[in-house]
Motif scaffolding. Structure first.
Motif, PDB file in Angstrom:
ATOM      1  N   SER A  92     -21.451  61.886 -61.473  1.00 13.03           N
ATOM      2  CA  SER A  92     -22.430  62.292 -60.461  1.00 13.03           C
ATOM      3  C   SER A  92     -22.444  61.320 -59.283  1.00 13.03           C
ATOM      4  O   SER A  92     -22.573  61.733 -58.126  1.00 13.03           O
ATOM      5  CB  SER A  92     -23.831  62.382 -61.079  1.00 13.03           C
ATOM      6  N   ASP A 114     -22.682  63.757 -74.259  1.00 16.19           N
ATOM      7  CA  ASP A 114     -23.474  64.942 -73.904  1.00 16.19           C
ATOM      8  C   ASP A 114     -24.945  64.756 -74.243  1.00 16.19           C
ATOM      9  O   ASP A 114     -25.715  65.707 -74.282  1.00 16.19           O
ATOM     10  CB  ASP A 114     -22.936  66.189 -74.615  1.00 16.19           C
ATOM     11  N   PHE A 149     -28.897  65.852 -63.532  1.00 19.00           N
ATOM     12  CA  PHE A 149     -29.222  66.271 -64.892  1.00 19.00           C
ATOM     13  C   PHE A 149     -30.431  67.200 -64.943  1.00 19.00           C
ATOM     14  O   PHE A 149     -30.412  68.227 -65.635  1.00 19.00           O
ATOM     15  CB  PHE A 149     -29.463  65.035 -65.764  1.00 19.00           C
ATOM     16  N   ALA A 152     -29.449  70.582 -63.769  1.00 17.94           N
ATOM     17  CA  ALA A 152     -28.578  71.238 -64.746  1.00 17.94           C
ATOM     18  C   ALA A 152     -29.410  71.801 -65.892  1.00 17.94           C
ATOM     19  O   ALA A 152     -29.167  72.925 -66.369  1.00 17.94           O
ATOM     20  CB  ALA A 152     -27.541  70.245 -65.269  1.00 17.94           C
ATOM     21  N   TYR A 153     -30.387  71.037 -66.314  1.00 17.72           N
ATOM     22  CA  TYR A 153     -31.263  71.491 -67.397  1.00 17.72           C
ATOM     23  C   TYR A 153     -32.043  72.739 -66.991  1.00 17.72           C
ATOM     24  O   TYR A 153     -32.133  73.712 -67.759  1.00 17.72           O
ATOM     25  CB  TYR A 153     -32.233  70.373 -67.793  1.00 17.72           C
ATOM     26  N   TYR A 213     -25.631  68.394 -70.400  1.00 19.70           N
ATOM     27  CA  TYR A 213     -24.814  67.757 -69.358  1.00 19.70           C
ATOM     28  C   TYR A 213     -23.838  66.795 -70.004  1.00 19.70           C
ATOM     29  O   TYR A 213     -24.235  65.887 -70.739  1.00 19.70           O
ATOM     30  CB  TYR A 213     -25.720  67.022 -68.374  1.00 19.70           C
ATOM     31  N   ASN A 289     -16.038  69.423 -63.434  1.00 22.44           N
ATOM     32  CA  ASN A 289     -17.421  68.935 -63.411  1.00 22.44           C
ATOM     33  C   ASN A 289     -17.826  68.449 -62.020  1.00 22.44           C
ATOM     34  O   ASN A 289     -18.947  68.710 -61.560  1.00 22.44           O
ATOM     35  CB  ASN A 289     -17.597  67.798 -64.420  1.00 22.44           C
ATOM     36  N   GLN A 293     -20.823  70.148 -59.770  1.00 23.94           N
ATOM     37  CA  GLN A 293     -21.931  69.358 -59.252  1.00 23.94           C
ATOM     38  C   GLN A 293     -21.998  69.412 -57.726  1.00 23.94           C
ATOM     39  O   GLN A 293     -23.077  69.461 -57.146  1.00 23.94           O
ATOM     40  CB  GLN A 293     -21.789  67.911 -59.721  1.00 23.94           C
TER      41      GLN A 293
END
Length: 331
Positions: A92, A114, A149, A152-153, A213, A289, A293
């Motif tokens: 990230s 993860d 994160f 993403a959640y 993630y 990834n 992002q």
């Protein structure tokens, strides 16, 4: 008489040699500056810690100095500011910085997890579902895995439309901010999540986020130093590779070494140890990834999109990894 004269001449010769030799300066060993690595103080950095403590860098004929720092975003800044040669950072951090600069490169990923990031609230807040974060203040570390994160959640739990307020702060301030009510939830990485659970377990509630993630921790270099230091970077990666083998073969001893270095109990280290996959790699998974992002960052205005999607292939250089003998390079 002749024998005595020969003896005198021999002594004179020795004396002259000693005088001349004393005037000749003995060449000094050439000083080689160490490779300085800004290393985030997280168990994710275990391979570097093991490599240093077992003198594996020296074994591979490279002098390394580790500079511990809190968070990959800070280690990245130290590298770009010229304070260090290499830095450990999450994917990230790489993604966020790719919109700002193109003068760095990823040498390798050396660990994945993860379950390193956590979403935590207070039980007293009654925030038991992601949708209840609507209008709430969520603490996070800007331009880091912590920021991505939480989004993403929300996306993966079907709560993409839920609006909350981003509150950026230092990682060390997240716990106190939650406990004081300054924020309603925090997106935090280990070992800070464990520390909150240990000290305030009865007050906090942790969302089920394992598998949401997949965090990768990477070794980053400046492009300007890559050519001149490539051989040294090859040796650094070779030492890390050997350290990862040691972790696999001697997990108990490895955890003890990391525990001592980070000054945390072994029980705290074991909290997330089974979630770590220690391996050197550069693959299309990392590339995918980063692209995912980046698309999110553009869509949510988390970055200033002036030139469109970055070409992450230009920010990944597998030469050092390949020369270190690693075959897990698929780009």
């Amino acid at each position: 008489m002749i024998k005595k004269l020969s003896l005198i001449l021999a002594f004179v010769g020795i004396a002259i040699y000693l005088v001349v030799a004393s005037q000749i300066e003995t060449p000094k060993e050439q000083y080689v500056a160490p490779i300085k690595i800004a290393m985030s103080t997280t168990p994710l950095s275990s391979p570097l810690i093991i490599a240093q403590k077992l003198s594996l860098f020296e074994k591979h004929q490279v002098h390394v100095e580790l500079l511990p720092v809190r968070g990959g975003h800070r280690s990245f800044s130290m590298m770009t500011d010229g304070e260090v040669d290499l830095a450990t950072s999450s994917g990230s951090v790489v993604m966020f910085n790719s919109f700002l600069r193109k003068d760095f490169t990823v040498l390798a990923s050396f660990v994945e997890s993860d379950n390193d990031l956590k979403l935590i609230t207070l039980k007293s807040s009654s925030i038991t579902e992601a949708k209840l974060l609507e209008g709430k203040n969520v603490g996070m570390i800007e331009s880091s895995a912590s920021e991505f994160f939480i989004y993403a959640y929300m996306i993966l739990t079907g709560n993409k439309e839920v609006k909350f307020n981003r509150v950026f702060m230092d990682a060390s301030d997240l716990g106190p901010a939650l406990l004081s009510g300054k924020v309603d939830a925090i997106s935090i990485w280990e070992p800070l999540g464990y520390q909150l659970n240990k000290e305030y377990g009865e007050q906090i509630s942790q969302f089920q986020t394992k598998g949401i993630y997949n965090l990768s921790f990477n070794l980053i270099a400046k492009k300007a130093t890559l050519e001149s230091s490539l051989e040294s970077y090859v040796k650094v990666l070779a030492a890390i590779d050997e350290a990862q083998n040691y972790i696999a073969e001697h997990p108990k001893r490895a955890k003890s070494i990391v525990s001592d270095f980070l000054n945390i109990p072994v029980t705290e280290l074991e909290w997330g140890w089974s979630d770590y996959l220690f391996r050197l790699s550069l693959s299309n998974v990392l590339l995918s990834n980063l692209q995912t992002q980046a698309r999110w960052a553009i869509a949510t205005d988390s970055v200033t999109d002036t030139n469109g999607m970055p070409d992450f292939r230009l920010l990944i250089d597998g030469r050092a990894l390949e020369r270190a003998g690693n075959t897990d390079t698929h780009l």
